[in-house]
Motif scaffolding. Sequence first.
Motif, PDB file in Angstrom:
ATOM      1  N   TYR A  27      32.268  13.940  18.605  1.00 35.54           N
ATOM      2  CA  TYR A  27      33.035  12.573  19.310  1.00 35.54           C
ATOM      3  C   TYR A  27      31.830  12.102  20.408  1.00 35.54           C
ATOM      4  N   ARG A  28      31.008  13.171  21.020  1.00 37.75           N
ATOM      5  CA  ARG A  28      30.240  12.578  22.181  1.00 37.75           C
ATOM      6  C   ARG A  28      29.097  11.939  21.618  1.00 37.75           C
ATOM      7  N   GLU A  29      29.156  10.635  21.537  1.00 41.26           N
ATOM      8  CA  GLU A  29      27.739   9.842  21.006  1.00 41.26           C
ATOM      9  C   GLU A  29      27.014   9.801  22.112  1.00 41.26           C
ATOM     10  N   SER A  60      26.358  10.672  26.608  1.00 42.58           N
ATOM     11  CA  SER A  60      26.686  11.486  27.823  1.00 42.58           C
ATOM     12  C   SER A  60      26.351  10.996  29.140  1.00 42.58           C
ATOM     13  N   THR A  61      26.877  11.203  30.252  1.00 47.36           N
ATOM     14  CA  THR A  61      26.529  11.007  31.545  1.00 47.36           C
ATOM     15  C   THR A  61      25.550  11.983  31.940  1.00 47.36           C
ATOM     16  N   ILE A  62      25.092  11.911  33.333  1.00 40.45           N
ATOM     17  CA  ILE A  62      24.359  13.236  33.994  1.00 40.45           C
ATOM     18  C   ILE A  62      25.585  14.258  34.063  1.00 40.45           C
ATOM     19  N   ALA A  63      25.140  15.414  33.865  1.00 36.41           N
ATOM     20  CA  ALA A  63      25.986  16.746  34.099  1.00 36.41           C
ATOM     21  C   ALA A  63      27.182  16.647  33.330  1.00 36.41           C
ATOM     22  N   PRO A  64      27.304  16.405  32.196  1.00 38.70           N
ATOM     23  CA  PRO A  64      28.599  16.492  31.398  1.00 38.70           C
ATOM     24  C   PRO A  64      29.096  18.122  31.295  1.00 38.70           C
ATOM     25  N   ASP A  86      41.980  12.828  35.778  1.00 37.51           N
ATOM     26  CA  ASP A  86      40.384  13.299  36.113  1.00 37.51           C
ATOM     27  C   ASP A  86      39.834  12.273  36.855  1.00 37.51           C
ATOM     28  N   PRO A  87      39.776  12.403  38.321  1.00 40.78           N
ATOM     29  CA  PRO A  87      39.249  11.195  38.992  1.00 40.78           C
ATOM     30  C   PRO A  87      37.831  11.069  39.052  1.00 40.78           C
ATOM     31  N   MET A  88      37.093  12.036  38.521  1.00 39.31           N
ATOM     32  CA  MET A  88      35.545  11.842  38.507  1.00 39.31           C
ATOM     33  C   MET A  88      35.125  12.191  36.882  1.00 39.31           C
ATOM     34  N   CYS A  89      35.610  11.544  35.976  1.00 38.59           N
ATOM     35  CA  CYS A  89      35.715  11.957  34.575  1.00 38.59           C
ATOM     36  C   CYS A  89      34.473  11.898  33.833  1.00 38.59           C
ATOM     37  N   GLY A  90      33.216  11.233  34.214  1.00 38.08           N
ATOM     38  CA  GLY A  90      32.118  10.950  33.905  1.00 38.08           C
ATOM     39  C   GLY A  90      32.147  10.612  32.459  1.00 38.08           C
ATOM     40  N   TYR A 137      39.282   8.542  35.443  1.00 36.54           N
ATOM     41  CA  TYR A 137      38.463   7.503  36.748  1.00 36.54           C
ATOM     42  C   TYR A 137      36.934   8.081  36.818  1.00 36.54           C
ATOM     43  N   ASP A 138      36.349   7.101  37.181  1.00 40.83           N
ATOM     44  CA  ASP A 138      34.964   7.370  37.615  1.00 40.83           C
ATOM     45  C   ASP A 138      34.416   6.122  38.469  1.00 40.83           C
ATOM     46  N   ILE A 139      33.539   6.582  39.476  1.00 44.03           N
ATOM     47  CA  ILE A 139      32.903   5.564  40.299  1.00 44.03           C
ATOM     48  C   ILE A 139      31.902   4.532  39.200  1.00 44.03           C
ATOM     49  N   SER A 140      31.465   5.370  38.449  1.00 45.49           N
ATOM     50  CA  SER A 140      30.527   4.738  37.713  1.00 45.49           C
ATOM     51  C   SER A 140      31.027   3.749  36.510  1.00 45.49           C
ATOM     52  N   ASP A 143      36.490   4.569  42.929  1.00 51.86           N
ATOM     53  CA  ASP A 143      35.921   5.439  43.688  1.00 51.86           C
ATOM     54  C   ASP A 143      37.108   6.305  44.143  1.00 51.86           C
ATOM     55  N   ILE A 144      36.819   7.593  44.152  1.00 53.76           N
ATOM     56  CA  ILE A 144      38.023   8.590  44.455  1.00 53.76           C
ATOM     57  C   ILE A 144      38.400   8.109  45.972  1.00 53.76           C
ATOM     58  N   ASN A 145      37.570   7.896  46.784  1.00 58.28           N
ATOM     59  CA  ASN A 145      37.692   7.829  48.130  1.00 58.28           C
ATOM     60  C   ASN A 145      38.651   6.404  48.521  1.00 58.28           C
ATOM     61  N   THR A 146      38.972   5.543  47.405  1.00 57.54           N
ATOM     62  CA  THR A 146      39.874   4.495  47.542  1.00 57.54           C
ATOM     63  C   THR A 146      41.353   4.811  47.440  1.00 57.54           C
ATOM     64  N   ASN A 148      35.743  17.989  37.718  1.00 56.35           N
ATOM     65  CA  ASN A 148      34.534  18.622  38.013  1.00 56.35           C
ATOM     66  C   ASN A 148      33.708  17.707  38.788  1.00 56.35           C
ATOM     67  N   PRO A 149      33.743  17.748  40.077  1.00 62.19           N
ATOM     68  CA  PRO A 149      33.021  16.823  41.265  1.00 62.19           C
ATOM     69  C   PRO A 149      31.787  16.888  41.031  1.00 62.19           C
ATOM     70  N   PRO A 150      30.817  16.207  41.406  1.00 60.58           N
ATOM     71  CA  PRO A 150      29.173  16.365  41.496  1.00 60.58           C
ATOM     72  C   PRO A 150      29.005  17.590  42.293  1.00 60.58           C
TER      73      PRO A 150
HETATM   74  C1  LIG Z   1      29.764  16.485  37.173  1.00 57.40           C
HETATM   75  S1  LIG Z   1      30.090  14.893  36.606  1.00 57.40           S
HETATM   76  C2  LIG Z   1      31.573  14.859  35.988  1.00 57.40           C
HETATM   77  C3  LIG Z   1      31.362  15.116  34.449  1.00 57.40           C
HETATM   78  C4  LIG Z   1      32.090  14.902  33.502  1.00 57.40           C
HETATM   79  N1  LIG Z   1      33.420  15.952  33.819  1.00 57.40           N
HETATM   80  C5  LIG Z   1      31.720  15.004  32.125  1.00 57.40           C
HETATM   81  O1  LIG Z   1      32.114  15.898  31.499  1.00 57.40           O
HETATM   82  O2  LIG Z   1      31.006  14.073  31.727  1.00 57.40           O
HETATM   83  C6  LIG Z   1      30.909  14.144  38.344  1.00 57.40           C
HETATM   84  C7  LIG Z   1      31.123  12.685  38.311  1.00 57.40           C
HETATM   85  O3  LIG Z   1      31.389  12.055  39.361  1.00 57.40           O
HETATM   86  C8  LIG Z   1      31.516  10.903  39.522  1.00 57.40           C
HETATM   87  N2  LIG Z   1      31.426  10.434  40.966  1.00 57.40           N
HETATM   88  C9  LIG Z   1      30.605  10.689  42.034  1.00 57.40           C
HETATM   89  N3  LIG Z   1      31.084  10.063  43.104  1.00 57.40           N
HETATM   90  C10 LIG Z   1      32.438   9.535  43.205  1.00 57.40           C
HETATM   91  C11 LIG Z   1      33.565   8.981  43.715  1.00 57.40           C
HETATM   92  N4  LIG Z   1      33.285   8.792  44.959  1.00 57.40           N
HETATM   93  N5  LIG Z   1      34.435   8.505  42.965  1.00 57.40           N
HETATM   94  C12 LIG Z   1      34.472   8.633  41.608  1.00 57.40           C
HETATM   95  N6  LIG Z   1      33.748   9.331  40.982  1.00 57.40           N
HETATM   96  C13 LIG Z   1      32.601   9.808  41.362  1.00 57.40           C
HETATM   97  C14 LIG Z   1      30.022  10.979  38.932  1.00 57.40           C
HETATM   98  O4  LIG Z   1      29.897   9.503  38.726  1.00 57.40           O
HETATM   99  C15 LIG Z   1      29.980  11.694  37.818  1.00 57.40           C
HETATM  100  O5  LIG Z   1      30.156  10.926  36.813  1.00 57.40           O
END
Ligand SMILES: C[S@@+](CC[C@H](N)C(=O)[O-])C[C@H]1O[C@@H](n2cnc3c(N)ncnc32)[C@H](O)[C@@H]1O
Length: 380
Positions: free
Chosen positions: A167-169, A171-175, A198-202, A260-263, A289-292, A306-308
Amino acid sequence: MNNIKLAAVCTFGLEAVVKRELQNLGYENLTTDNGWVYFDANIEDIAKTNINLRSAERVMLVLGQFKALSFEELFNEAYDLPWEDWISADGKFTVKGKSVKSKLFSVPDCQSIVKKAVVKKLSEKYDIEWFSESGAEFTILVSIHKDIATLSIDTTGAREGLFKRGYREKSTIAPLKETMAAALIQLSYWNKDRILIDPMCGSGTIPIEAALIGRNIAPGLNRTFASEKWEKVKSEYWKNTKIEARKKIDLETPIKIYGYDISKRAIAIAKQNAIEAGVEDCIEFQAKDINTFKTTPFDYGILITNPPYGERIGSVEEISEIHKTIGKVFGRNPTWSNYIITSIENFEKDYGKKADRRRKLYNGDVKVEYYQYYGQRPEQ
Ligand SMILES: C[S@@+](CC[C@H](N)C(=O)[O-])C[C@H]1O[C@@H](n2cnc3c(N)ncnc32)[C@H](O)[C@@H]1O
């Protein structure tokens, strides 16, 4: 009748999860050793385990295990194994190897000794001297641990481990690997009746894997495996396993997962991946943005994220801010269970509390910890 030995191979630290998955599939008498979970099986089980296992990396057909202190012993024991039962005369076979804490430490030498033994055996059995290698793929692994050699053949396929779901056509950085995401979910209190965020779901791996678990969709339904081309693993085994698996899919239970994800780009990719996986109806994705977050959006939720890590994305300050927000918003609500995987050592300090449980894992080659904070369960 069980007449073969299989092993589900996984990342160190996930053996218990894989063992539980195998037990749920009906296997008994499982033994575990260093990322390998062994079990007795029959040939149909090659299809059943490849299609159904969520957290294992591959399924190996174990042909033999013996003590090997010299190359001569390795050759003779390898030669004695019934390679011809599996590898066809036109089979394309390669030998991979690894050696840990063993007298036979030169991996290239071990590989070439095993290759010679297999070639000799097959030449004699098929009465040929030249192998066309135009047929099915057989990747043999010689794995030596504390002088015990395990010889096995990869039923999954050398290039595409079980993390490849199809299913993963994009991906983002660091999946996160799909297999690891499935394990993190299975190590949590989440079940399909509970809310997951998952608030940083990439690219959406955690929400999508949770939705597959919630819908009971077997992860290997949309891909192929090396052993599908093996003569012995008949096409009807794969067909029947897929029919069985499809019957078990639950499309009725409402499933509530939020990613959710900031990107915005990450969210677009995650949405597309969820469509490919057929679970887009279970997940609401939103750029945020998780900080909101000021408070948790619900009670009795589960956060798995899985935060950065900072190696590839985010500055130290930004990451510290994210950890503080998770602690302040989700950590202070006693009805939330929070699960965070990170390599950052002072995570608990920023979160503001020691985890109820920490589990050491590997995300690829990176040493990480899975911080588990248990909240109250909803009243029944
Ligand atoms: C390690 S990656 C997560 C990878 C994800 N588990 C996947 O499998 O693709 C961390 C994610 O956190 C996001 N991120 C960074 N800062 C953020 C913030 N302030 N709020 C929400 N997402 C944030 C990045 O855009 C990135 O997609």
